[in-house]
Design a protein around this motif. Structure first.
Motif, PDB file in Angstrom:
ATOM      1  N   GLY A 117      39.673  43.740  43.184  1.00 14.62           N
ATOM      2  CA  GLY A 117      38.751  42.799  42.553  1.00 14.62           C
ATOM      3  C   GLY A 117      38.289  43.259  41.192  1.00 14.62           C
ATOM      4  O   GLY A 117      38.199  42.459  40.249  1.00 14.62           O
ATOM      5  N   VAL A 168      34.805  36.228  40.506  1.00 11.08           N
ATOM      6  CA  VAL A 168      35.631  37.098  41.343  1.00 11.08           C
ATOM      7  C   VAL A 168      34.752  37.662  42.447  1.00 11.08           C
ATOM      8  O   VAL A 168      33.840  38.446  42.180  1.00 11.08           O
ATOM      9  N   CYS A 207      47.368  36.978  38.840  1.00 15.48           N
ATOM     10  CA  CYS A 207      46.227  36.052  38.823  1.00 15.48           C
ATOM     11  C   CYS A 207      46.089  35.373  37.468  1.00 15.48           C
ATOM     12  O   CYS A 207      45.828  34.160  37.397  1.00 15.48           O
ATOM     13  N   ASN A 259      38.558  37.214  46.450  1.00  7.94           N
ATOM     14  CA  ASN A 259      39.130  38.536  46.652  1.00  7.94           C
ATOM     15  C   ASN A 259      38.428  39.337  47.749  1.00  7.94           C
ATOM     16  O   ASN A 259      39.048  40.196  48.380  1.00  7.94           O
ATOM     17  N   ILE A 309      41.110  42.747  38.733  1.00 10.54           N
ATOM     18  CA  ILE A 309      41.256  41.329  38.396  1.00 10.54           C
ATOM     19  C   ILE A 309      40.157  40.889  37.430  1.00 10.54           C
ATOM     20  O   ILE A 309      40.420  40.226  36.422  1.00 10.54           O
ATOM     21  N   ALA A 310      38.918  41.271  37.738  1.00  2.00           N
ATOM     22  CA  ALA A 310      37.793  40.892  36.877  1.00  2.00           C
ATOM     23  C   ALA A 310      37.962  41.452  35.468  1.00  2.00           C
ATOM     24  O   ALA A 310      37.731  40.766  34.464  1.00  2.00           O
ATOM     25  N   GLY A 354      34.299  41.734  43.375  1.00  5.21           N
ATOM     26  CA  GLY A 354      34.887  42.168  42.105  1.00  5.21           C
ATOM     27  C   GLY A 354      34.330  43.456  41.549  1.00  5.21           C
ATOM     28  O   GLY A 354      34.494  43.730  40.359  1.00  5.21           O
ATOM     29  N   VAL A 388      31.030  38.691  38.735  1.00  8.39           N
ATOM     30  CA  VAL A 388      31.493  39.364  39.938  1.00  8.39           C
ATOM     31  C   VAL A 388      30.342  39.443  40.928  1.00  8.39           C
ATOM     32  O   VAL A 388      29.185  39.527  40.541  1.00  8.39           O
ATOM     33  N   VAL A 418      38.311  33.452  42.179  1.00  8.06           N
ATOM     34  CA  VAL A 418      39.222  34.384  42.827  1.00  8.06           C
ATOM     35  C   VAL A 418      38.550  34.877  44.098  1.00  8.06           C
ATOM     36  O   VAL A 418      37.594  35.658  44.052  1.00  8.06           O
TER      37      VAL A 418
END
Length: 246
Positions: A22, A14, A211, A80, A25-26, A17, A38, A78
């Motif tokens: 972010g 990510v 996601c 991001n 999501i992580a 992240g 990340v 991802v």
């Protein structure tokens, strides 16, 4: 019904992240069992279980090379990292706008390109974090809006170029409430939320859930754009027309 996901044994990258969307999501991928890497220019404020941090500026090809070269496996990327200060075209430097485009468009291209061999080997997927600024006028952040529009198109191109080995999809995020939202939206989060049909701004959890689904979606789902915007933004004319006018 709440969907559950098992990403045990999967490696997820990510970008950006360490905070905001972010970080959400992580965290979601880590909670689903993934080994999550990340990256960012500064470390996260606090360490979180399941997350590994690598300092990297994804606008720098050498940093991207170093970031991905340390991985033996990669299942999900991802993209991001992004954002922009308020930067009207008049009176701002061309270099600022170029850096905004580098971060929001060129960097995802570089990361995806470098990650492609590992993703192809695992049958992996790329997720682009897009923005509603790339689908409507974005006054004051024109370079950002143009870059996000380009990112949406880039995802469609890569989806076609890399199919069927690697899937590429986009999450188009509307107004979002993160730790910096109060400053970004001048403290008018609740007022802005009222302009959204869903009645509130998106949260990192909303984006993260999308996601998780897209990364686990059937193999035929590629080149898609999923709008996480609560139904969009009410047009201004709705607030200028009296309810008594037919």
């Amino acid at each position: 019904m709440t969907a559950t996901y098992d990403y045990t044994g999967r490696t997820v990258l990510v970008t950006g992240g360490t905070r905001g969307l972010g970080a959400g999501i992580a965290r979601a991928f880590a909670e689903a069992g993934a080994d999550v890497l990340v990256c960012g220019r500064t470390p996260p404020p606090t360490a979180e279980p399941g997350l590994r941090f690598v300092r990297a500026d994804v606008r720098d090809p050498e940093d991207v090379e170093r970031l991905v070269a340390g991985l033996d496996r990669l299942d999900v990327v991802v993209n991001n990292a992004g954002g922009s200060p308020h930067a009207p075209l008049e009176g701002t430097s061309g270099r600022l706008h170029a850096r905004v485009i580098e971060l929001n468009l060129t960097a995802p291209l570089l990361v995806s390109q470098r990650a492609h061999p590992l993703l192809a080997a695992s049958g992996g997927t790329v997720l682009m974090i897009g923005s509603s600024s790339g689908t409507r006028p974005s006054p004051g952040t024109s370079a950002y809006g143009a870059a996000k529009a380009g990112l949406h198109h880039l995802a469609r191109c890569l989806a076609a170029e890399w199919a069927p080995a690697v899937r590429v999809n986009t999450v188009v995020v509307g107004l979002a409430e993160t730790e910096n939202a109060a400053d970004h939206y001048a403290g008018k989060n609740s007022e802005l939320g009222a302009t959204i049909p869903a009645g509130r701004m998106a949260t990192p959890a909303d984006v993260a859930e999308t996601c998780l689904w897209l990364a686990a979606a059937p193999g035929y789902v590629t080149g898609a754009q999923v709008h996480v915007d609560g139904g969009g933004e009410m047009p201004a004319w709705r607030y200028l027309v009296s309810s008594e006018i037919s």
